[in-house]
Each structure stands twice: as structure tokens, then as C-alpha cells.
Motif scaffolding. Structure first.
Motif, PDB file in Angstrom:
ATOM      1  N   GLY A  55       6.584 -14.048  10.312  1.00 35.39           N
ATOM      2  CA  GLY A  55       5.679 -13.885  11.444  1.00 35.39           C
ATOM      3  C   GLY A  55       5.541 -12.457  11.939  1.00 35.39           C
ATOM      4  N   SER A  56       6.636 -11.728  12.040  1.00 33.50           N
ATOM      5  CA  SER A  56       6.570 -10.372  12.581  1.00 33.50           C
ATOM      6  C   SER A  56       6.480  -9.302  11.497  1.00 33.50           C
ATOM      7  N   ALA A  57       6.538  -9.691  10.239  1.00 33.85           N
ATOM      8  CA  ALA A  57       6.547  -8.709   9.150  1.00 33.85           C
ATOM      9  C   ALA A  57       5.254  -7.908   9.078  1.00 33.85           C
ATOM     10  N   SER A  58       4.128  -8.530   9.346  1.00 33.65           N
ATOM     11  CA  SER A  58       2.849  -7.809   9.274  1.00 33.65           C
ATOM     12  C   SER A  58       2.789  -6.708  10.329  1.00 33.65           C
ATOM     13  N   TYR A  59       3.282  -7.012  11.530  1.00 32.86           N
ATOM     14  CA  TYR A  59       3.318  -6.006  12.588  1.00 32.86           C
ATOM     15  C   TYR A  59       4.189  -4.834  12.169  1.00 32.86           C
ATOM     16  N   TRP A  60       5.415  -5.136  11.712  1.00 29.13           N
ATOM     17  CA  TRP A  60       6.335  -4.072  11.333  1.00 29.13           C
ATOM     18  C   TRP A  60       5.833  -3.308  10.109  1.00 29.13           C
ATOM     19  N   ALA A  61       5.134  -3.984   9.214  1.00 25.30           N
ATOM     20  CA  ALA A  61       4.562  -3.302   8.050  1.00 25.30           C
ATOM     21  C   ALA A  61       3.539  -2.258   8.502  1.00 25.30           C
ATOM     22  N   ARG A  62       2.681  -2.628   9.441  1.00 25.17           N
ATOM     23  CA  ARG A  62       1.696  -1.674   9.961  1.00 25.17           C
ATOM     24  C   ARG A  62       2.381  -0.489  10.636  1.00 25.17           C
ATOM     25  N   GLU A  63       3.460  -0.765  11.376  1.00 27.72           N
ATOM     26  CA  GLU A  63       4.201   0.313  12.047  1.00 27.72           C
ATOM     27  C   GLU A  63       4.839   1.254  11.030  1.00 27.72           C
ATOM     28  N   MET A  64       5.382   0.699   9.944  1.00 29.88           N
ATOM     29  CA  MET A  64       6.029   1.534   8.926  1.00 29.88           C
ATOM     30  C   MET A  64       5.005   2.378   8.168  1.00 29.88           C
ATOM     31  N   VAL A  65       3.823   1.827   7.930  1.00 28.81           N
ATOM     32  CA  VAL A  65       2.759   2.584   7.260  1.00 28.81           C
ATOM     33  C   VAL A  65       2.331   3.759   8.138  1.00 28.81           C
ATOM     34  N   LYS A  66       2.272   3.555   9.456  1.00 25.27           N
ATOM     35  CA  LYS A  66       1.937   4.640  10.375  1.00 25.27           C
ATOM     36  C   LYS A  66       2.947   5.783  10.275  1.00 25.27           C
ATOM     37  N   LEU A  67       4.208   5.438   9.947  1.00 24.93           N
ATOM     38  CA  LEU A  67       5.268   6.446   9.828  1.00 24.93           C
ATOM     39  C   LEU A  67       5.312   7.087   8.442  1.00 24.93           C
ATOM     40  N   GLY A  68       4.424   6.642   7.527  1.00 29.14           N
ATOM     41  CA  GLY A  68       4.334   7.256   6.212  1.00 29.14           C
ATOM     42  C   GLY A  68       5.087   6.533   5.110  1.00 29.14           C
ATOM     43  N   HIS A  69       5.605   5.356   5.391  1.00 28.30           N
ATOM     44  CA  HIS A  69       6.339   4.594   4.381  1.00 28.30           C
ATOM     45  C   HIS A  69       5.387   3.686   3.597  1.00 28.30           C
TER      46      HIS A  69
END
Length: 84
Positions: A55-69
């Protein structure tokens, strides 16, 4: 260059992290709260971040992409073999 893979076990309050080189050598193991997780990942060089699709993985994935991962979400049935 992404020479580090960070496996993240998402939970409600505390996240487990396992960092390794692409060849499998351990770099770190950490247990972090949500706020510390974001701070820690912001301080890391670009890496491949692997987490179970939940459920929360999509949110955290977007946050990690913003950080360059680079993020890879794994289907739940494939997580157990990935851990081994």
C-alpha cells in the motif's frame, strides 16, 4: 553509477534497511523511523532501492525517485526468495 542496492522492509513506524554492493557484499543494516529514513536516503548516493509492492510502496517509490534513486517494486510472492 548505481553500485549499491538497498532493500527496504516498509512498516508502519520503523523501516528495516539492508545495503549491499551489486555483488552481494554487505554495506550496512539499519533500523530507521520514517523521518530518519527520508533523511538517511537523502544522504545516500544514487542507488537501486528494492521494496515489496504494498500500500505505501508507491508513495515511498516516488519519494526515492525524487532523491535520485532507481526504485524496483517486487511482487509479494517473490520477496521471500529475494531475501534468501
Amino acid at each position: 553509477m548505481n553500485d549499491t542496492m538497498i532493500g527496504v522492509d516498509l512498516a508502519k513506524n520503523v523501516f528495516q534497511l539492508h545495503g549491499a554492493t551489486m555483488t552481494g557484499h554487505l554495506r550496512f543494516r539499519k533500523k530507521l523511523t520514517r523521518s530518519r529514513f527520508r533523511q538517511f536516503m537523502a544522504s545516500q548516493p544514487p542507488a537501486v532501492v528494492v521494496m515489496e509492492a504494498c500500500g505505501s510502496a508507491s508513495y515511498w517509490a516516488r519519494e526515492m525517485v525524487k532523491l535520485g534513486h532507481e526504485v524496483k517494486l517486487i511482487a509479494p510472492q517473490y520477496v521471500r526468495p529475494f531475501v534468501k
